[in-house]
Design a protein around this motif. Sequence first.
Motif, PDB file in Angstrom:
ATOM      1  N   LEU A   1       0.824  -1.217   0.000  1.00  0.00           N
ATOM      2  CA  LEU A   1       0.000   0.000   0.000  1.00  0.00           C
ATOM      3  C   LEU A   1       0.854   1.262   0.000  1.00  0.00           C
ATOM      4  O   LEU A   1       0.561   2.214  -0.709  1.00  0.00           O
ATOM      5  CB  LEU A   1      -0.933   0.007   1.222  1.00  0.00           C
ATOM      6  CG  LEU A   1      -1.805   1.248   1.415  1.00  0.00           C
ATOM      7  CD1 LEU A   1      -2.813   1.393   0.285  1.00  0.00           C
ATOM      8  CD2 LEU A   1      -2.535   1.212   2.749  1.00  0.00           C
ATOM      9  N   ASN A   2       1.916   1.269   0.810  1.00  0.00           N
ATOM     10  CA  ASN A   2       2.657   2.510   1.050  1.00  0.00           C
ATOM     11  C   ASN A   2       4.029   2.593   0.389  1.00  0.00           C
ATOM     12  O   ASN A   2       4.655   3.637   0.421  1.00  0.00           O
ATOM     13  CB  ASN A   2       2.825   2.718   2.557  1.00  0.00           C
ATOM     14  CG  ASN A   2       1.490   2.872   3.251  1.00  0.00           C
ATOM     15  OD1 ASN A   2       0.860   3.895   3.165  1.00  0.00           O
ATOM     16  ND2 ASN A   2       1.033   1.814   3.900  1.00  0.00           N
TER      17      ASN A   2
ATOM     18  N   ARG B   1       9.391   1.067   3.165  1.00  0.00           N
ATOM     19  CA  ARG B   1       9.410   1.702   4.488  1.00  0.00           C
ATOM     20  C   ARG B   1      10.421   0.978   5.381  1.00  0.00           C
ATOM     21  O   ARG B   1      10.701  -0.202   5.178  1.00  0.00           O
ATOM     22  CB  ARG B   1       8.031   1.591   5.155  1.00  0.00           C
ATOM     23  CG  ARG B   1       6.953   2.449   4.539  1.00  0.00           C
ATOM     24  CD  ARG B   1       7.145   3.908   4.890  1.00  0.00           C
ATOM     25  NE  ARG B   1       6.013   4.730   4.526  1.00  0.00           N
ATOM     26  CZ  ARG B   1       5.834   5.287   3.339  1.00  0.00           C
ATOM     27  NH1 ARG B   1       6.707   5.111   2.374  1.00  0.00           N
ATOM     28  NH2 ARG B   1       4.769   6.029   3.105  1.00  0.00           N
TER      29      ARG B   1
ATOM     30  N   GLU C   1       8.708  -0.044  11.055  1.00  0.00           N
ATOM     31  CA  GLU C   1       7.288   0.322  10.971  1.00  0.00           C
ATOM     32  C   GLU C   1       6.383  -0.903  10.853  1.00  0.00           C
ATOM     33  O   GLU C   1       5.161  -0.770  10.837  1.00  0.00           O
ATOM     34  CB  GLU C   1       7.046   1.229   9.751  1.00  0.00           C
ATOM     35  CG  GLU C   1       7.713   2.587   9.871  1.00  0.00           C
ATOM     36  CD  GLU C   1       7.341   3.529   8.727  1.00  0.00           C
ATOM     37  OE1 GLU C   1       6.347   3.288   8.024  1.00  0.00           O
ATOM     38  OE2 GLU C   1       8.070   4.512   8.524  1.00  0.00           O
TER      39      GLU C   1
ATOM     40  N   ALA D   1       1.856   2.107  10.775  1.00  0.00           N
ATOM     41  CA  ALA D   1       1.515   3.522  10.550  1.00  0.00           C
ATOM     42  C   ALA D   1       0.218   3.693   9.771  1.00  0.00           C
ATOM     43  O   ALA D   1      -0.435   4.728   9.859  1.00  0.00           O
ATOM     44  CB  ALA D   1       2.662   4.217   9.828  1.00  0.00           C
TER      45      ALA D   1
ATOM     46  N   ASN E   1      -3.560   6.721  -0.874  1.00  0.00           N
ATOM     47  CA  ASN E   1      -2.485   7.636  -0.505  1.00  0.00           C
ATOM     48  C   ASN E   1      -2.458   8.893  -1.366  1.00  0.00           C
ATOM     49  O   ASN E   1      -1.394   9.426  -1.705  1.00  0.00           O
ATOM     50  CB  ASN E   1      -1.121   6.929  -0.504  1.00  0.00           C
ATOM     51  CG  ASN E   1      -0.955   6.090   0.751  1.00  0.00           C
ATOM     52  OD1 ASN E   1      -1.433   6.459   1.814  1.00  0.00           O
ATOM     53  ND2 ASN E   1      -0.286   4.959   0.625  1.00  0.00           N
TER      54      ASN E   1
ATOM     55  N   LEU F   1      -6.999   6.837   2.253  1.00  0.00           N
ATOM     56  CA  LEU F   1      -5.905   6.208   2.996  1.00  0.00           C
ATOM     57  C   LEU F   1      -5.678   4.751   2.596  1.00  0.00           C
ATOM     58  O   LEU F   1      -4.632   4.183   2.876  1.00  0.00           O
ATOM     59  CB  LEU F   1      -6.165   6.312   4.504  1.00  0.00           C
ATOM     60  CG  LEU F   1      -6.220   7.755   5.026  1.00  0.00           C
ATOM     61  CD1 LEU F   1      -6.580   7.774   6.496  1.00  0.00           C
ATOM     62  CD2 LEU F   1      -4.896   8.473   4.801  1.00  0.00           C
ATOM     63  N   SER F   2      -6.661   4.138   1.972  1.00  0.00           N
ATOM     64  CA  SER F   2      -6.471   2.804   1.396  1.00  0.00           C
ATOM     65  C   SER F   2      -7.545   2.666   0.321  1.00  0.00           C
ATOM     66  O   SER F   2      -8.265   3.628   0.034  1.00  0.00           O
ATOM     67  CB  SER F   2      -6.619   1.709   2.452  1.00  0.00           C
ATOM     68  OG  SER F   2      -7.983   1.481   2.742  1.00  0.00           O
TER      69      SER F   2
ATOM     70  N   ALA G   1      11.775   9.220   7.773  1.00  0.00           N
ATOM     71  CA  ALA G   1      12.652   8.495   6.836  1.00  0.00           C
ATOM     72  C   ALA G   1      12.187   8.597   5.387  1.00  0.00           C
ATOM     73  O   ALA G   1      12.958   8.355   4.467  1.00  0.00           O
ATOM     74  CB  ALA G   1      12.723   7.029   7.248  1.00  0.00           C
ATOM     75  N   VAL G   2      10.929   8.956   5.170  1.00  0.00           N
ATOM     76  CA  VAL G   2      10.408   9.031   3.805  1.00  0.00           C
ATOM     77  C   VAL G   2      10.799  10.374   3.180  1.00  0.00           C
ATOM     78  O   VAL G   2      10.736  11.414   3.847  1.00  0.00           O
ATOM     79  CB  VAL G   2       8.866   8.870   3.817  1.00  0.00           C
ATOM     80  CG1 VAL G   2       8.280   9.042   2.430  1.00  0.00           C
ATOM     81  CG2 VAL G   2       8.488   7.509   4.380  1.00  0.00           C
TER      82      VAL G   2
ATOM     83  N   ALA H   1       1.689  10.370   2.912  1.00  0.00           N
ATOM     84  CA  ALA H   1       2.628   9.374   3.440  1.00  0.00           C
ATOM     85  C   ALA H   1       2.128   8.960   4.820  1.00  0.00           C
ATOM     86  O   ALA H   1       1.911   9.808   5.685  1.00  0.00           O
ATOM     87  CB  ALA H   1       4.026   9.954   3.520  1.00  0.00           C
ATOM     88  N   GLN H   2       1.922   7.662   4.989  1.00  0.00           N
ATOM     89  CA  GLN H   2       1.560   7.134   6.310  1.00  0.00           C
ATOM     90  C   GLN H   2       2.810   6.459   6.831  1.00  0.00           C
ATOM     91  O   GLN H   2       3.195   5.394   6.341  1.00  0.00           O
ATOM     92  CB  GLN H   2       0.404   6.137   6.186  1.00  0.00           C
ATOM     93  CG  GLN H   2      -0.824   6.759   5.541  1.00  0.00           C
ATOM     94  CD  GLN H   2      -1.967   5.771   5.400  1.00  0.00           C
ATOM     95  OE1 GLN H   2      -2.534   5.345   6.393  1.00  0.00           O
ATOM     96  NE2 GLN H   2      -2.308   5.413   4.174  1.00  0.00           N
ATOM     97  N   THR H   3       3.449   7.091   7.774  1.00  0.00           N
ATOM     98  CA  THR H   3       4.770   6.611   8.178  1.00  0.00           C
ATOM     99  C   THR H   3       5.089   7.051   9.601  1.00  0.00           C
ATOM    100  O   THR H   3       4.253   7.598  10.306  1.00  0.00           O
ATOM    101  CB  THR H   3       5.831   7.112   7.164  1.00  0.00           C
ATOM    102  OG1 THR H   3       7.091   6.529   7.479  1.00  0.00           O
ATOM    103  CG2 THR H   3       5.952   8.621   7.183  1.00  0.00           C
ATOM    104  N   SER H   4       6.327   6.782   9.987  1.00  0.00           N
ATOM    105  CA  SER H   4       6.789   7.133  11.318  1.00  0.00           C
ATOM    106  C   SER H   4       7.423   8.530  11.290  1.00  0.00           C
ATOM    107  O   SER H   4       8.284   8.792  10.462  1.00  0.00           O
ATOM    108  CB  SER H   4       7.801   6.071  11.742  1.00  0.00           C
ATOM    109  OG  SER H   4       8.299   6.358  12.999  1.00  0.00           O
TER     110      SER H   4
ATOM    111  N   ASN I   1       3.631   7.134  14.850  1.00  0.00           N
ATOM    112  CA  ASN I   1       2.913   7.016  13.579  1.00  0.00           C
ATOM    113  C   ASN I   1       2.194   8.318  13.242  1.00  0.00           C
ATOM    114  O   ASN I   1       1.604   8.953  14.117  1.00  0.00           O
ATOM    115  CB  ASN I   1       1.898   5.884  13.648  1.00  0.00           C
ATOM    116  CG  ASN I   1       2.560   4.525  13.691  1.00  0.00           C
ATOM    117  OD1 ASN I   1       3.696   4.369  13.225  1.00  0.00           O
ATOM    118  ND2 ASN I   1       1.882   3.550  14.244  1.00  0.00           N
ATOM    119  N   ALA I   2       2.260   8.669  11.968  1.00  0.00           N
ATOM    120  CA  ALA I   2       1.592   9.894  11.536  1.00  0.00           C
ATOM    121  C   ALA I   2       1.157   9.770  10.080  1.00  0.00           C
ATOM    122  O   ALA I   2       1.678   8.931   9.339  1.00  0.00           O
ATOM    123  CB  ALA I   2       2.511  11.096  11.701  1.00  0.00           C
TER     124      ALA I   2
END
Lengths: 103, 195
Positions: A8-9, A12, A16, A59, B62, B76-77, B135-136, B149-152, B157-158
């Motif tokens: 999906l993302n 990463r 995570e 996340a 996304n 988001l999905s 990190a992204v 971006a769904q990430t750390s 998580n954010a």
Amino acid sequence: MKIMNCPLNGPRNISEFVYGGEVKTMPNSLTCSDKEWADYVFYSDNTIRVITEWWYHSASGYWFIAERHTASDEIFKTYDPSELFNERIEFESKPEPVEEKSA
Amino acid sequence: MAFFNLSAIPNARRSMVSEAAINLSPVITMGDISVSARVGFRGKGALNFLKENGFSAPDKPNQAKMTELGICILRLSNTEFWLIDSSNTNQSVIESLELASNGQDAVYRLYCQHSHGAFIVSGAPIADMFAKICAVDLNIDSFSEGAIAQTSVARVNAIIVRMEGDKSSTFLVLSDSATADYLWHSLADAASEFV
């Protein structure tokens, strides 16, 4: 940092992700033996081979499937679970309620 | 029942962020919009439900899209959508959408109003600032307008959204309400270097 490719993302950091156990066929909990159910819930084969596993991207709250070699830890493929599961699994009858016995 | 969800009552909301006025950088500004109205839907029927109610959602996961009303639709999905009224001027629209979803087939209401804190972080060096804590790669070349971006971020998580058009150097940041105050101060700390 190891990198995993989330279907999906995208790529990463491995931090995570959360491991979710091997993908196994669930036995019918209404008819299977205790041993079969314990085998499904608690045990894994623990052999050196490419295995199919559940992984979770924390996340985004997304579960997916990864194929990973247990010795080299190399991840060959990740994909959406809809590739394996496309319909809801229902078992036909409901279990009888268990009556609590007083001591 | 006048309200399907208690969170739809604006005066019952509160932000988890303490010291919201904190701002250490002259080139990066931060705003707390945690109390702005938002609503989320998930399920196989969610995309069609939004369409029937006049909201055209992004085609791919996304991605985010701003409506004419100023409501930001986050996809988001494949089957999850959040609508965020960042200007907090469309309470009635969000409220009626929330009510309309009640009883719909394969549409499940998400309680994102009180589960998450929401911030607007803006400024020219925004991608450089986030590079310190995320990190992204969030530079415009790889994180274009409307991207999510769904990430750390700072180890929590954010969800990060790059706004569109003249707001392309603005990020919308959502994080769990339990980590919102920590993240707010972490962002302020990261921004303080940029003077």
